[in-house]
Design a protein around this motif. Structure first.
Motif, short mmCIF file in Angstrom:
data_model
loop_
_atom_site.label_atom_id
_atom_site.label_comp_id
_atom_site.label_asym_id
_atom_site.label_seq_id
_atom_site.Cartn_x
_atom_site.Cartn_y
_atom_site.Cartn_z
N LEU A 43 11.40 -40.10 38.45
CA LEU A 43 10.11 -40.79 38.50
C LEU A 43 10.08 -41.98 37.55
O LEU A 43 9.33 -42.93 37.75
CB LEU A 43 9.02 -39.79 38.13
CG LEU A 43 7.57 -40.17 38.44
CD1 LEU A 43 7.41 -40.44 39.93
CD2 LEU A 43 6.63 -39.06 38.00
N GLU A 44 10.92 -41.95 36.54
CA GLU A 44 11.01 -43.04 35.58
C GLU A 44 11.60 -44.30 36.21
O GLU A 44 11.40 -45.41 35.73
CB GLU A 44 11.86 -42.60 34.38
CG GLU A 44 11.71 -43.43 33.13
CD GLU A 44 12.43 -42.81 31.96
OE1 GLU A 44 11.95 -42.95 30.82
OE2 GLU A 44 13.48 -42.15 32.17
N TYR A 79 11.24 -35.92 36.55
CA TYR A 79 10.64 -36.96 35.72
C TYR A 79 11.64 -38.08 35.43
O TYR A 79 11.25 -39.25 35.32
CB TYR A 79 10.13 -36.35 34.41
CG TYR A 79 8.73 -35.78 34.53
CD1 TYR A 79 8.11 -35.63 35.76
CD2 TYR A 79 8.02 -35.37 33.40
CE1 TYR A 79 6.84 -35.10 35.88
CE2 TYR A 79 6.74 -34.83 33.50
CZ TYR A 79 6.16 -34.70 34.75
OH TYR A 79 4.89 -34.17 34.86
N LYS A 102 3.58 -40.36 34.23
CA LYS A 102 4.33 -41.62 34.27
C LYS A 102 3.77 -42.61 33.25
O LYS A 102 4.50 -43.47 32.75
CB LYS A 102 4.31 -42.20 35.67
CG LYS A 102 5.39 -43.24 35.92
CD LYS A 102 5.64 -43.47 37.39
CE LYS A 102 6.82 -44.41 37.60
NZ LYS A 102 7.17 -44.58 39.02
N ALA A 134 10.95 -39.90 29.88
CA ALA A 134 10.84 -38.76 30.78
C ALA A 134 11.13 -37.45 30.05
O ALA A 134 10.48 -36.43 30.29
CB ALA A 134 11.80 -38.94 31.95
N SER A 153 1.30 -38.82 38.18
CA SER A 153 0.91 -40.20 37.90
C SER A 153 0.50 -40.36 36.44
O SER A 153 0.85 -41.35 35.78
CB SER A 153 -0.26 -40.61 38.81
OG SER A 153 0.11 -40.51 40.18
#
Length: 296
Positions: free
Chosen positions: A93-94, A90, A33, A41, A30
């Motif tokens: 996650l982006e 990542y 991010k 990322a 978190s």
């Protein structure tokens, strides 16, 4: 035995260590991010792996051990899988929520466990995992909107996680575990750094961002590794694997509380399917299969 004595038992401490490790990993994700708008990322991954490498090298001091050419190759391949897993996670996650990314990525280690056996019960867990992924994927108009590129990156992260487990076993068997981890992390950092430089450029030299990046490295690598070492000394691999199954749920809650990522009911159901599949696979495993470290 009194309640207080029970809470202080080695097993209870180990369970708490696993839960704490998963929580710190997701809190670190978190926090990472939050760096994406500035570093992307790629840049965030590069800084995280760079700081994690410095921490692990200082702690394990792998230069004290002599390695053969075969050892170097084993650690290098392991490090490449580690770097690919971190970068692709990542990148996912982006674009998609944390809980969804972790649930999709979790199919990697689950596939490793399921492919190692051919018992009927394992096909049940496989079908349950597939059902969960199908519920997540935006395959119909009734599905929740989800960035397809993010989904592809999460699947790639899962594949890298599977390779990380397989090659990590070989690297761990070839050299000391601390040496493999530290040199593998260094390899991962060297492989990912060009992507970080190409994307973030001079942003990587922004000293004001380093404390957050260092926090990500500690929360997502150094601290959970230490906690998992404590847990693995007291818990059977099967129990450890069952506890690790909770990670997608912890990720979803972290995304909701820290990042404000709202998930639809069907997405929570999908995450539940992946958790049940993973926990069931670990609970019914015939032999101890090394549980995956949660390094994303």
């Amino acid at each position: 035995m009194s309640r207080m004595q029970s809470m202080r038992s080695p097993v209870a401490v180990a369970v708490l260590a696993v839960l704490a490790a998963m929580s710190t990993i997701q809190f670190g994700a978190s926090l990472a991010k939050g760096l994406f708008p500035v570093l992307g990322a790629q840049g965030t991954t590069a800084l995280r792996l760079g700081f994690a490498t410095l921490i692990l090298l200082a702690f394990w001091r792998p230069w004290r051990r002599k390695l053969t050419r075969r050892d170097v190759l084993a650690v290098g391949v392991y490090g490449a899988a580690l770097g690919g897993m971190n970068l692709t996670f990542y990148l996912a996650l982006e674009r998609i929520p944390l809980g969804i990314a972790v649930a999709i990525e979790f199919t990697g280690p689950l596939a490793v466990a399921l492919l190692s056996t051919r018992r009927p019960i394992d096909f049940v867990w496989a079908l349950l995992a597939v059902a969960g992924i199908l519920l997540i994927l935006p395959l119909s108009e009734a599905s929740q909107p989800l960035d397809p590129v993010g989904v592809v990156w999460a699947l790639a992260a899962g594949a890298c996680w599977a390779l990380y487990i397989l090659f990590g076993q070989r690297a761990g068997a070839a050299v000391h575990g601390g040496t493999a981890t530290s040199l593998g992390m260094a390899t991962a950092a060297l492989l990912v750094m060009p992507f970080g430089v190409a994307h973030a450029g001079e942003g990587l030299l922004n000293v004001s961002l380093w404390p957050a990046a260092l926090g990500v490295a500690v929360l997502s690598s150094a601290l959970p590794y230490s906690l998992e070492m404590i847990a693995l000394k007291e818990l059977p691999t099967r129990t450890f694997g069952i506890l690790m199954s909770l990670e997608p749920a912890i990720a979803a809650v972290s995304g909701l509380v820290i990042l404000g990522e709202q998930l639809a009911l069907v997405q929570w159901v999908a995450i539940g399917c992946v958790i049940l599949a993973s926990a069931g696979s670990a609970a019914t495993a015939r032999k101890s299969v090394p549980a995956p470290d949660a390094v994303s």
